[in-house]
Design a protein around this motif. Structure first.
Motif, short mmCIF file in Angstrom:
data_model
loop_
_atom_site.label_atom_id
_atom_site.label_comp_id
_atom_site.label_asym_id
_atom_site.label_seq_id
_atom_site.Cartn_x
_atom_site.Cartn_y
_atom_site.Cartn_z
N LEU A 135 -13.25 18.65 12.11
CA LEU A 135 -12.19 17.80 11.57
C LEU A 135 -12.78 16.61 10.83
CD1 LEU A 135 -9.36 17.49 14.21
CD2 LEU A 135 -9.21 18.48 11.94
N ARG A 136 -12.47 16.51 9.57
CA ARG A 136 -12.90 15.38 8.76
C ARG A 136 -11.72 14.44 8.55
NH1 ARG A 136 -17.55 16.38 9.97
NH2 ARG A 136 -18.77 17.93 8.89
N ASP A 137 -12.01 13.26 8.05
CA ASP A 137 -10.98 12.26 7.83
C ASP A 137 -9.88 12.75 6.89
OD1 ASP A 137 -10.43 9.60 8.77
OD2 ASP A 137 -10.64 8.92 6.69
N ASN A 138 -10.25 13.49 5.84
CA ASN A 138 -9.22 13.95 4.91
C ASN A 138 -8.33 15.04 5.52
OD1 ASN A 138 -11.57 15.41 4.75
ND2 ASN A 138 -11.33 15.97 2.60
N GLU A 139 -8.83 15.82 6.49
CA GLU A 139 -7.98 16.79 7.18
C GLU A 139 -6.96 16.07 8.07
OE1 GLU A 139 -11.43 17.54 7.45
OE2 GLU A 139 -11.55 19.39 6.28
N ILE A 140 -7.42 15.02 8.75
CA ILE A 140 -6.52 14.23 9.59
C ILE A 140 -5.47 13.55 8.71
CG2 ILE A 140 -6.36 12.25 11.15
CD1 ILE A 140 -7.70 14.53 12.52
N ARG A 141 -5.88 12.98 7.61
CA ARG A 141 -4.97 12.33 6.66
C ARG A 141 -3.91 13.33 6.17
NH1 ARG A 141 -6.37 7.86 3.28
NH2 ARG A 141 -8.47 8.16 4.05
N SER A 142 -4.35 14.53 5.85
CA SER A 142 -3.44 15.57 5.38
C SER A 142 -2.44 15.99 6.48
CB SER A 142 -4.27 16.75 4.89
OG SER A 142 -3.68 17.96 5.13
N MET A 143 -2.91 16.04 7.73
CA MET A 143 -2.00 16.37 8.84
C MET A 143 -0.94 15.29 9.01
SD MET A 143 -4.22 18.40 11.71
CE MET A 143 -5.31 17.10 12.14
N PHE A 144 -1.34 14.02 8.87
CA PHE A 144 -0.37 12.93 8.98
C PHE A 144 0.65 12.99 7.85
CE2 PHE A 144 -3.32 10.43 11.82
CZ PHE A 144 -2.42 10.31 12.86
N ARG A 145 0.21 13.34 6.65
CA ARG A 145 1.15 13.47 5.53
C ARG A 145 2.16 14.58 5.82
NH1 ARG A 145 -3.36 13.14 1.46
NH2 ARG A 145 -3.58 10.92 1.11
N LYS A 146 1.66 15.68 6.36
CA LYS A 146 2.53 16.81 6.72
C LYS A 146 3.55 16.38 7.78
CE LYS A 146 1.80 21.69 7.75
NZ LYS A 146 0.79 22.67 8.14
N HIS A 159 4.56 13.31 8.32
CA HIS A 159 5.47 12.34 7.69
C HIS A 159 6.53 13.07 6.88
CE1 HIS A 159 5.83 8.24 5.43
NE2 HIS A 159 6.98 8.68 5.86
N ASN A 160 6.14 14.11 6.14
CA ASN A 160 7.11 14.88 5.37
C ASN A 160 8.14 15.56 6.27
OD1 ASN A 160 5.99 14.18 2.92
ND2 ASN A 160 4.67 15.99 2.83
N SER A 161 7.68 16.12 7.39
CA SER A 161 8.60 16.76 8.34
C SER A 161 9.51 15.73 8.99
CB SER A 161 7.82 17.52 9.41
OG SER A 161 7.17 18.61 8.84
N TYR A 162 8.96 14.56 9.30
CA TYR A 162 9.77 13.49 9.87
C TYR A 162 10.84 13.04 8.87
CZ TYR A 162 11.11 8.90 11.59
OH TYR A 162 11.84 7.81 12.01
N THR A 163 10.47 12.97 7.60
CA THR A 163 11.43 12.61 6.56
C THR A 163 12.56 13.63 6.48
OG1 THR A 163 9.67 11.53 5.32
CG2 THR A 163 11.67 12.05 4.10
N ASP A 164 12.22 14.91 6.61
CA ASP A 164 13.25 15.95 6.62
C ASP A 164 14.24 15.74 7.77
OD1 ASP A 164 12.08 17.12 4.42
OD2 ASP A 164 11.06 18.70 5.58
N ILE A 165 13.72 15.34 8.93
CA ILE A 165 14.59 15.08 10.08
C ILE A 165 15.50 13.89 9.80
CG2 ILE A 165 14.60 14.24 12.47
CD1 ILE A 165 12.15 16.03 12.91
N MET A 166 14.92 12.85 9.22
CA MET A 166 15.72 11.65 8.91
C MET A 166 16.83 11.94 7.91
SD MET A 166 14.63 9.33 10.86
CE MET A 166 15.47 7.92 10.19
N GLN A 191 0.82 -1.20 0.00
CA GLN A 191 0.00 0.00 0.00
C GLN A 191 0.86 1.25 0.00
OE1 GLN A 191 -2.50 -0.40 3.41
NE2 GLN A 191 -4.23 0.46 2.33
N ARG A 192 0.42 2.26 -0.74
CA ARG A 192 1.10 3.55 -0.68
C ARG A 192 0.51 4.40 0.45
NH1 ARG A 192 4.03 5.91 -5.10
NH2 ARG A 192 4.85 4.15 -6.22
N GLU A 193 -0.75 4.18 0.76
CA GLU A 193 -1.42 4.95 1.81
C GLU A 193 -1.23 4.24 3.14
OE1 GLU A 193 -2.73 7.71 3.71
OE2 GLU A 193 -3.04 8.04 1.58
#
Length: 138
Positions: free
Chosen positions: A90-101, A103-110, A52-54
């Protein structure tokens, strides 16, 4: 009210942030209980999760006061977010978008050569991003 946590694959915390900060202990039990639900969902998905990509796990469980959401990276780092149940905006897609954000910030740290994977995260940029995200939720 809200909380954002990141856990390594062995379930020890890499990052913890509560808004307001005096509620940190209040969420401790809820977050650690949610790790069991995350592990159950991962094992139930099995190999499908790898393909899965998601990686958004969705609502892990609701309580009377809070909703707990989960996300897992390809490297099995777990993100857990606790939000106030009374926040109906808060809808599911807002929560999903926050997790993507997140994840992107975590990737920057890594990608930072001075960060040792598995160490607690101490980053002003990450703190700022999480705080701004949590203020939107609260």
């Amino acid at each position: 009210l809200g909380r954002c946590d990141l856990f390594c694959p062995q379930n020890y915390p890499l990052y913890i942030r509560s808004v307001p900060t005096e509620n940190e202990l209040k969420f401790h039990y809820t977050v650690h209980t949610s790790l069991d639900v995350v592990d159950e969902k991962i094992s139930a998905m099995g190999k499908a999760l790898v393909d899965q990509r998601e990686l958004y796990l969705g609502l892990l469980y609701p309580t009377e006061d809070y909703k707990v959401y989960g996300y897992v990276t390809n490297s099995k780092v777990k993100f857990v977010m606790v939000v106030d149940s009374s926040n109906t905006a808060l809808r599911d897609n807002e929560i999903r978008s926050m997790f993507r954000k997140l994840h992107n910030s975590y990737t920057d740290i890594m990608c930072n050569p001075f960060y040792n994977p598995g160490d607690r995260i101490h980053s002003r940029a990450f703190d700022t991003m999480v705080n701004s995200m949590m203020m939107q939720v609260c």
